[in-house]
Design a protein around this motif. Structure first.
Motif, PDB file in Angstrom:
ATOM      1  N   ARG A 264     -75.522  33.963  -3.415  1.00  0.00           N
ATOM      2  CA  ARG A 264     -75.812  33.538  -2.054  1.00  0.00           C
ATOM      3  C   ARG A 264     -74.816  34.174  -1.090  1.00  0.00           C
ATOM      4  O   ARG A 264     -73.679  34.460  -1.473  1.00  0.00           O
ATOM      5  N   THR A 265     -75.229  34.371   0.146  1.00  0.00           N
ATOM      6  CA  THR A 265     -74.333  34.929   1.146  1.00  0.00           C
ATOM      7  C   THR A 265     -73.619  33.819   1.905  1.00  0.00           C
ATOM      8  O   THR A 265     -74.074  32.673   1.949  1.00  0.00           O
ATOM      9  N   TYR A 266     -72.494  34.180   2.511  1.00  0.00           N
ATOM     10  CA  TYR A 266     -71.648  33.234   3.228  1.00  0.00           C
ATOM     11  C   TYR A 266     -71.627  33.517   4.719  1.00  0.00           C
ATOM     12  O   TYR A 266     -71.734  34.664   5.160  1.00  0.00           O
TER      13      TYR A 266
ATOM     14  N   GLY B  83     -67.347  29.887   6.146  1.00  0.00           N
ATOM     15  CA  GLY B  83     -67.228  29.538   4.736  1.00  0.00           C
ATOM     16  C   GLY B  83     -68.399  28.765   4.174  1.00  0.00           C
ATOM     17  O   GLY B  83     -68.416  28.447   2.976  1.00  0.00           O
ATOM     18  N   THR B  84     -69.385  28.439   5.018  1.00  0.00           N
ATOM     19  CA  THR B  84     -70.585  27.753   4.528  1.00  0.00           C
ATOM     20  C   THR B  84     -71.599  28.791   4.043  1.00  0.00           C
ATOM     21  O   THR B  84     -71.532  29.970   4.395  1.00  0.00           O
ATOM     22  N   LEU B  85     -72.548  28.326   3.233  1.00  0.00           N
ATOM     23  CA  LEU B  85     -73.600  29.214   2.756  1.00  0.00           C
ATOM     24  C   LEU B  85     -74.594  29.496   3.879  1.00  0.00           C
ATOM     25  O   LEU B  85     -74.870  28.638   4.717  1.00  0.00           O
ATOM     26  N   THR B  86     -75.149  30.696   3.873  1.00  0.00           N
ATOM     27  CA  THR B  86     -76.181  31.036   4.839  1.00  0.00           C
ATOM     28  C   THR B  86     -77.430  30.195   4.554  1.00  0.00           C
ATOM     29  O   THR B  86     -77.916  30.184   3.426  1.00  0.00           O
ATOM     30  N   PRO B  87     -77.933  29.438   5.533  1.00  0.00           N
ATOM     31  CA  PRO B  87     -79.127  28.608   5.302  1.00  0.00           C
ATOM     32  C   PRO B  87     -80.289  29.439   4.760  1.00  0.00           C
ATOM     33  O   PRO B  87     -80.488  30.586   5.169  1.00  0.00           O
ATOM     34  N   ARG B  88     -81.065  28.845   3.861  1.00  0.00           N
ATOM     35  CA  ARG B  88     -82.140  29.569   3.198  1.00  0.00           C
ATOM     36  C   ARG B  88     -83.256  29.992   4.152  1.00  0.00           C
ATOM     37  O   ARG B  88     -84.032  30.906   3.833  1.00  0.00           O
ATOM     38  N   TYR B  89     -83.364  29.330   5.307  1.00  0.00           N
ATOM     39  CA  TYR B  89     -84.419  29.717   6.244  1.00  0.00           C
ATOM     40  C   TYR B  89     -84.056  30.976   7.025  1.00  0.00           C
ATOM     41  O   TYR B  89     -84.893  31.523   7.757  1.00  0.00           O
ATOM     42  N   LEU B  90     -82.816  31.440   6.885  1.00  0.00           N
ATOM     43  CA  LEU B  90     -82.396  32.659   7.558  1.00  0.00           C
ATOM     44  C   LEU B  90     -82.553  33.865   6.636  1.00  0.00           C
ATOM     45  O   LEU B  90     -82.465  33.753   5.408  1.00  0.00           O
ATOM     46  N   GLU B  91     -82.750  35.016   7.228  1.00  0.00           N
ATOM     47  CA  GLU B  91     -82.877  36.255   6.465  1.00  0.00           C
ATOM     48  C   GLU B  91     -81.551  36.556   5.755  1.00  0.00           C
ATOM     49  O   GLU B  91     -80.472  36.256   6.263  1.00  0.00           O
TER      50      GLU B  91
END
Length: 255
Positions: free
Chosen positions: A169-171, A175-183
């Motif tokens: 997963r991307t950050y 420091g939070t994970l990139t939300p799944r609804y984002l590219e």
């Protein structure tokens, strides 16, 4: 020799539906987070996954989430603190019963999906989760994102914890994970995922989606079992770690 725990979310099928290649993934990980029936999983799948993990010598943990089969637990539900505490206790009780029947020790708890992400930033959710774990079994280790509210709640309540990082997963810069609804919320290639894992282990750094470098520490690294190519990723990660003298091993003494 350097050591790292590799955890994976398993048992995420339901009834006749199967997700992921759990049997193969268990050969390459040290800790399994088993779905507890709310976002995925059912009693038969839970029991079978616990037995397979036991056979492979893999630690068994609970993977409780929101009651949302259709959304796979990845849709935020806005519940009160007591509701979150109770949904945690309900799922922990279910998996503990099956572990007991198979003479397996439940070792850790990792919230799933939206519950995990919300606990990273919402103090009341983090506290409700930590309280539920402490009431249920104060020896269980909570897996949480570095510098998150969940880790802070565990510190405040004296609940054992392990800092988790994600290799597939991307950050974001915070420091939070990139939300799944984002590219680009997930890393595109196996090579990039392995490179991120090595950067975390060797340098305590990760490159964010904006290209910035942030510090990150980890006791355990996660591979998502439902991602396409997860088996190949697990294989390549094991190979890369072996070449660098890093041993894949379950967590020992906790913080």
């Amino acid at each position: 020799m350097k050591q790292i725990d590799i955890n994976c979310d398993l048992g995420e099928g339901f009834g006749h539906y199967t997700i992921g290649q759990d049997d193969v993934l268990l050969q390459y990980i040290s800790s399994a987070n088993i779905a507890c029936g709310f976002h995925a999983g059912d009693p038969n799948i839970m029991n079978a996954t616990i037995k397979k993990a036991k056979e492979k010598g893999v630690n068994v943990g609970a993977h409780p989430g929101f009651y949302d089969l259709h959304g796979f637990g990845r849709r935020p539900l806005h519940l009160e603190a007591d509701e979150i505490k109770h949904l945690m206790l309900y799922q922990l009780g279910a998996i503990q019963a099956l572990c007991y029947a198979e003479h397996v020790t439940l070792t850790h708890v990792k919230p799933h999906g939206a519950l995990y992400n919300m606990a990273s930033t919402e103090p009341y959710i983090a506290k409700a989760i930590a309280l539920a774990v402490k009431v249920f079994d104060p020896n269980l280790v909570v897996y949480g994102l570095a510098d998150s509210e969940l880790i802070q709640a565990c510190i405040d309540l004296n609940v054992p914890y392990a800092i988790e990082a994600f290799i597939d997963r991307t950050y974001q810069d915070d420091g939070t994970l990139t939300p799944r609804y984002l590219e680009n919320s997930s890393i595109a290639t196996i090579e990039e995922s392995v490179a991120q894992a090595l950067s975390i282990i060797e340098s305590n750094e990760v490159t964010t989606i904006s290209g910035s470098t942030i510090r990150i520490e980890a006791d355990t690294l996660c591979i998502h079992g439902d991602h396409q190519g997860s088996v190949k990723l697990a294989q390549e990660l094991q190979k890369a770690l072996t070449n660098r003298g890093v041993q894949i091993k379950p967590l020992g003494v906790q913080k």
